[in-house]
Scaffold this active site. Sequence first.
Site, PDB file in Angstrom:
ATOM      1  N   GLY B 109       0.846  -1.028   0.004  1.00 52.63           N
ATOM      2  CA  GLY B 109       0.038  -0.059  -0.003  1.00 52.63           C
ATOM      3  C   GLY B 109       0.667   1.216   0.128  1.00 52.63           C
ATOM      4  CB  CYS B 110       4.558   1.884   0.837  1.00 52.88           C
ATOM      5  SG  CYS B 110       5.323   3.103   1.247  1.00 52.88           S
ATOM      6  CB  VAL B 111       2.587   4.959  -3.984  1.00 55.02           C
ATOM      7  CG1 VAL B 111       1.380   3.988  -4.498  1.00 55.02           C
ATOM      8  CG2 VAL B 111       2.065   6.113  -3.072  1.00 55.02           C
TER       9      VAL B 111
END
Lengths: 102, 111, 129
Positions: B109-111
């Site tokens: 979920g980390c971009v």
Amino acid sequence: MTMLHTVNKSPLDRNNLDSCMSMAKKGSKILLIEDAVIGAMDNTAVAEKIKGAMNDFSFYVLGPDLQARGLDEGKVIGGINVVGYDGYVDLVTETDNVQSWV
Amino acid sequence: MGTITVEGKEYEVDEEGYLVNLSEWIPAMADIMAKDEDCELTDAHWEVLNFLREYYEEYQIAPAVRVLTKAIGKKLGKEKGNSKYLYELFPYGPGKQACKYAGLPKPTGCV
Amino acid sequence: MAEPWEEDEGPVKKFMFVNRKAPYGTIYALESLEVVLISAAFDQDVSLVFTDDGVLQLKKGQTTDGIGMKNFSPTYRALEGYDIEKLYVDKESLDARGLTEDDLLVDVQVMGKAELADLMDEQDVVMSF
């Protein structure tokens, strides 16, 4: 002619194993792999059906797929043989043909 | 894909510098990755890196920043369980930067 | 000190993820888990349902070395830390597979189809895997 049938879909979800058993000749070997391995366990909703079919077919189940899903080899239906990848290869080479019910 | 050289041995990293094979990680790798980003690892940094590695060992994921912050607070004390403290240590983001040094994948979920 | 994400209170919707597939044979279980973890970042009211072969995702003792795939079952135990605590398991599906609550690796609420139907009825969004 003996034939090896492999089934990789759960018999509690799909009808691949039913289709297989309805078309396989007496004396065929049926190997349960991947998501089908739940079908080899005792005390499931399909266990009695499979026990009944054991008069006509010999059943095998792939051990690494049981272990992956945390399913205990000790609770496999009596008379179903647990095999490893080497046993899978032996089954393929022993039989005249292989049908995969994917 | 690229590589990082640690103690004379080459290790594969992805295009963002994350280690490809988790099991290859050694502590010296963290120091070298940090130096590349002008960061000198202190005991305070290592406390977080070790925490991340333990978390991954137990749950098989890198935690989201929010989860990391809360869990650090629980384990290492309230004064460390806040984003100000963690961002001071890891200005590029505790999720991204600390996970990279710890040899973990980027948090889900980390971009 | 309040963390930035604790200050913003946007609208909260009820999301339900319905898991129906065994792990490893298909990618559904892992994909669902990833979506659930991402959804946690948005502070929504998330619940997970495990029914049909989906109950196998929570089976204790998964050991995947033999099939060369990653064992992602420990990640279900991380959900509590993500404030995802509503895990519902279909009793009939457990029974049909010879399993009980003791076979599962996380705390869940085991319930019947009728109760699950009521819960599903209350949701704003239902996603199926």
